[in-house]
Design an enzyme around this catalytic site. Sequence first.
Site, PDB file in Angstrom:
ATOM      1  N   PHE A 261      63.392  48.622  58.383  1.00  0.00           N
ATOM      2  CA  PHE A 261      64.688  48.142  58.112  1.00  0.00           C
ATOM      3  C   PHE A 261      65.348  47.359  59.309  1.00  0.00           C
ATOM      4  O   PHE A 261      66.711  47.289  59.343  1.00  0.00           O
ATOM      5  CB  PHE A 261      65.537  49.209  57.628  1.00  0.00           C
ATOM      6  CG  PHE A 261      64.899  50.183  56.574  1.00  0.00           C
ATOM      7  CD1 PHE A 261      64.580  49.600  55.374  1.00  0.00           C
ATOM      8  CD2 PHE A 261      64.684  51.523  56.944  1.00  0.00           C
ATOM      9  CE1 PHE A 261      63.662  50.552  54.698  1.00  0.00           C
ATOM     10  CE2 PHE A 261      63.987  52.583  55.967  1.00  0.00           C
ATOM     11  CZ  PHE A 261      63.640  51.779  54.827  1.00  0.00           C
ATOM     12  N   GLY A 489      55.490  48.951  54.749  1.00  0.00           N
ATOM     13  CA  GLY A 489      55.503  49.869  53.721  1.00  0.00           C
ATOM     14  C   GLY A 489      55.527  49.264  52.382  1.00  0.00           C
ATOM     15  O   GLY A 489      55.634  49.942  51.324  1.00  0.00           O
ATOM     16  N   THR A 490      55.922  47.962  52.459  1.00  0.00           N
ATOM     17  CA  THR A 490      56.384  47.334  51.169  1.00  0.00           C
ATOM     18  C   THR A 490      55.570  46.251  50.545  1.00  0.00           C
ATOM     19  O   THR A 490      55.846  45.883  49.358  1.00  0.00           O
ATOM     20  CB  THR A 490      57.744  46.494  51.661  1.00  0.00           C
ATOM     21  OG1 THR A 490      57.483  45.900  52.809  1.00  0.00           O
ATOM     22  CG2 THR A 490      58.786  47.538  51.997  1.00  0.00           C
ATOM     23  N   ASN A 654      54.241  39.593  43.437  1.00  0.00           N
ATOM     24  CA  ASN A 654      53.770  40.804  42.689  1.00  0.00           C
ATOM     25  C   ASN A 654      54.827  41.344  42.010  1.00  0.00           C
ATOM     26  O   ASN A 654      55.669  41.860  42.842  1.00  0.00           O
ATOM     27  CB  ASN A 654      53.008  41.608  43.844  1.00  0.00           C
ATOM     28  CG  ASN A 654      52.368  43.013  43.555  1.00  0.00           C
ATOM     29  OD1 ASN A 654      53.018  43.389  42.491  1.00  0.00           O
ATOM     30  ND2 ASN A 654      51.167  43.426  43.627  1.00  0.00           N
ATOM     31  N   GLN A 661      60.686  46.659  45.990  1.00  0.00           N
ATOM     32  CA  GLN A 661      61.490  46.059  47.058  1.00  0.00           C
ATOM     33  C   GLN A 661      63.027  46.017  46.623  1.00  0.00           C
ATOM     34  O   GLN A 661      63.966  46.459  47.511  1.00  0.00           O
ATOM     35  CB  GLN A 661      61.247  44.634  47.402  1.00  0.00           C
ATOM     36  CG  GLN A 661      60.010  44.725  48.526  1.00  0.00           C
ATOM     37  CD  GLN A 661      60.285  44.809  50.047  1.00  0.00           C
ATOM     38  OE1 GLN A 661      61.243  45.862  50.183  1.00  0.00           O
ATOM     39  NE2 GLN A 661      59.987  44.195  50.704  1.00  0.00           N
ATOM     40  N   GLY A 725      61.313  35.527  50.535  1.00  0.00           N
ATOM     41  CA  GLY A 725      61.028  36.904  50.872  1.00  0.00           C
ATOM     42  C   GLY A 725      61.997  37.694  49.869  1.00  0.00           C
ATOM     43  O   GLY A 725      63.022  37.054  49.318  1.00  0.00           O
ATOM     44  N   VAL A 726      61.656  38.500  49.683  1.00  0.00           N
ATOM     45  CA  VAL A 726      62.484  40.008  48.945  1.00  0.00           C
ATOM     46  C   VAL A 726      62.768  41.076  49.542  1.00  0.00           C
ATOM     47  O   VAL A 726      63.363  42.123  49.088  1.00  0.00           O
ATOM     48  CB  VAL A 726      61.714  40.114  47.590  1.00  0.00           C
ATOM     49  CG1 VAL A 726      60.479  40.838  48.003  1.00  0.00           C
ATOM     50  CG2 VAL A 726      62.516  40.757  46.515  1.00  0.00           C
ATOM     51  N   GLU A 728      65.221  41.859  51.671  1.00  0.00           N
ATOM     52  CA  GLU A 728      66.605  42.288  52.243  1.00  0.00           C
ATOM     53  C   GLU A 728      67.556  41.891  50.982  1.00  0.00           C
ATOM     54  O   GLU A 728      68.596  42.548  50.921  1.00  0.00           O
ATOM     55  CB  GLU A 728      67.156  41.245  53.371  1.00  0.00           C
ATOM     56  CG  GLU A 728      66.354  42.186  54.459  1.00  0.00           C
ATOM     57  CD  GLU A 728      66.115  41.400  55.830  1.00  0.00           C
ATOM     58  OE1 GLU A 728      67.219  41.504  56.727  1.00  0.00           O
ATOM     59  OE2 GLU A 728      65.225  40.547  56.204  1.00  0.00           O
TER      60      GLU A 728
HETATM   61 MO1  MOS Z   1      65.237  42.681  58.983  1.00  0.00          MO
HETATM   62  S1  MOS Z   1      66.748  43.717  59.359  1.00  0.00           S
HETATM   63  O1  MOS Z   1      65.781  41.027  59.577  1.00  0.00           O
HETATM   64  O2  MOS Z   1      64.082  43.550  59.876  1.00  0.00           O
END
Ligand code: MOS
Length: 761
Positions: A261, A489-490, A654, A661, A725-726, A728
């Site tokens: 994170f 892990g994602t 996916n 996510q 990307g997914v 955040e």
């Molecule tokens: Mo993310 S908070 O930019 O690893």
Amino acid sequence: MNALDDFDDAATSRKDNRNAAIGKPIDRVDGRRKITGAARYAAEFKHGRLTHAVLVQSTIAKGRIASIDTAAARRAPGVITILSHENMPKLKKAQGGPKAKPLETGKMGEDRLPFEDDVIHYAGQHVALVVADTLDHARHAASLVKVRYREEKPLLTIEEAESTAYLPKASFGRPLQHQRGDVEAALAAPGVVKIQQTYTTPVETNNPMEPSATVAVWDGDKLTVADSTQAVMGTRAVLAQAFGIPREDVHVLCPFTGGGFGCKGFQWGHTMLAAMAAKVTRRPVQLNLTRQQMFTSVGHRPPTRQMIALAARKDGKLTALKHETLQPTSFTTEFIEPCGLTTSKLLYSCENVAIPHRLVKVNVAPPTPMRAPGDCPGSFAIESAMDELAYELGIDPIELRLRNYAEMDEGEKKPWSSKHLKECYQRGAEMFGWSRRNPKPGSMRDGDLLVGWGMATALYPGNRRPASARARLTPDGRALVQAATQDLGTGSYTVFTQVAADALGLPVERVTFELGDSEFPAAPTSGGSNSAASVSEAVYQVGGAIRTKLAAIATSDPESPLAGQRADQLTLSNGRLVLASDPSRGMDIADLVRRSRIPAIEAEVQVKPEDEKTKKYSIHSWGAQFCEVKIDPLLPRVQVSRWVSVIDVGRVLNTKLSRSQVMGGVTMGIGMALMEHTVYDPRTGKPLTDNFADYLIPVNADFGSFDVELLNHPDPVINTLGCRGVGEIGITGVAAAIANAVYHATGKRVRDLPITIEKLI
Ligand code: MOS
């Protein structure tokens, strides 16, 4: 759709579809390794003669170390050495600098080196490291180290430090202070409807399931480190600089990361200390951070105080938008939580905009990125304020957003690469049943419970960085693809396997994707949601490079059915190299490799964003969050009973993992809205809630149903596949949607997170 349907769908379409794997809800390819314990995390890299290191940390927030008495600790059983500023060998400052190549740099989480001197900047600062033969011996000896301090009065809060506020220029190279038009004049203009409110968010701590850990071992002048990280290349670069050795002499391993994170994106002192302890003792050293140490040693999301001023005409058109942020950082790093930098700068069409960011320094451990830094607390403020404005104007909150829909990025004056936010609002409203909402606060009930419906916009930049990958196709018809990226892990293992499979025309079962090793081709830090967009391109292109090599072999072999064909007319599909115009003509890939009589077909590529193309566009992901809360008026605990997210991240690699996510992001947002708060002792500056009994995060019982939809419109600019990307975006807008729903249920506007019972009584 249940999991079994997903699987059948994937299996059948793989048979007859060329792009069979990308987009399918394939299960995690590393799932079996995880649940059987075969997946190796950093702390599980064992060596013979392994020693254990335990940190001693400052108990005061500001001052100097007067003395460190290690006599009793040194006499304790099993102790091998104790390091502190008194005997620490010199390390070099490890900063990338503007000239460094992006894949060859890391970034320290704080500018100060561990044990640099006797100055204390925050409680929890490392002051000594005890190395012993066992963990128990090291912990016992660490408890015997006596540190005396000359204490000074610390600055701990925004309020205490406010008079020292300053305006930093940039955050990660992006100009931080934004202004267009004349916001003060527009706010003072007659005949407009105005909102001016202050929103505050507390310190939150990243808290991945796996605490940070490092195992370091030297072989002569070569260093091998297993480290729980979001950046194997960054860790390699920082360690090489710190110890003054070539990057090639540092080997960093991290095949699995148990969540990050953001707190494992930069490099931290404990990693350097483990490597230094291994050098001094000439033995392998393991250093694990405890859960308590995770609250001070690897960053947190800083608290924010945000003032929003909006002015609009009666028809809802925004005429002024001011979003002012005040945020503390530490004395050992200048980390900025850029609250208005994306959200307020570009989400709405408005001529007069001002977004100042102010910073103060406090004697608290350094902050760091935490899922959607800036946009996450920023969207809480602006999307709450938009809801307040909607009520003030008597306009539906979705309608208000549509009336201010930004058809281009007015901050950067660029067109969007791809934006389907209207569809997110419309589809989300449909799925949620928004049209049945009675906007009057307190008007909706479920028996004795108050019901509230709220919504907010989600958004996050579509980042992409240079990346590389290599592939090796062997005569058994299998491919091994490698890149020095990470899987937090994602799902990196899985989505890059899918991309490689389609690029090589192989079923996913015949592709192995490896990551988390600095000796693989360089890939960027997994931060800023960039890994899928960056590494997928490298993996896709390395498949193309393999195809070119196979085509050269096939077309020049007189006995091949493809002899004499043009290489660019050939394509890889279903394990065969075939004529694109007539897939019945072709040959088996494994046969081709065997006939080539070389042990394997290999290729490596490096790719980077096409600046001429991408710089012309503003690239972002979008979404709409809808939430239902239920609140017992007698004991007003907020329960999230229903959630709908509709998200536009371009092509979905996916569907199952992307949905997960988003669910993870929303869950973390629920924690932010209702529970998370790192509380500091006002006397010592130490976190008081440094454990999972006192620092609350949501569990399954804390929410009802989830409905996540991903639109799947490929982005024509960001990369070949069109995927952003997914990681955040899912957390953005969540706290605002909940606060807006709470207002709808109760008529009470909570502008200070978390929304706890006492704020609603
Ligand atoms: Mo993310 S908070 O930019 O690893």
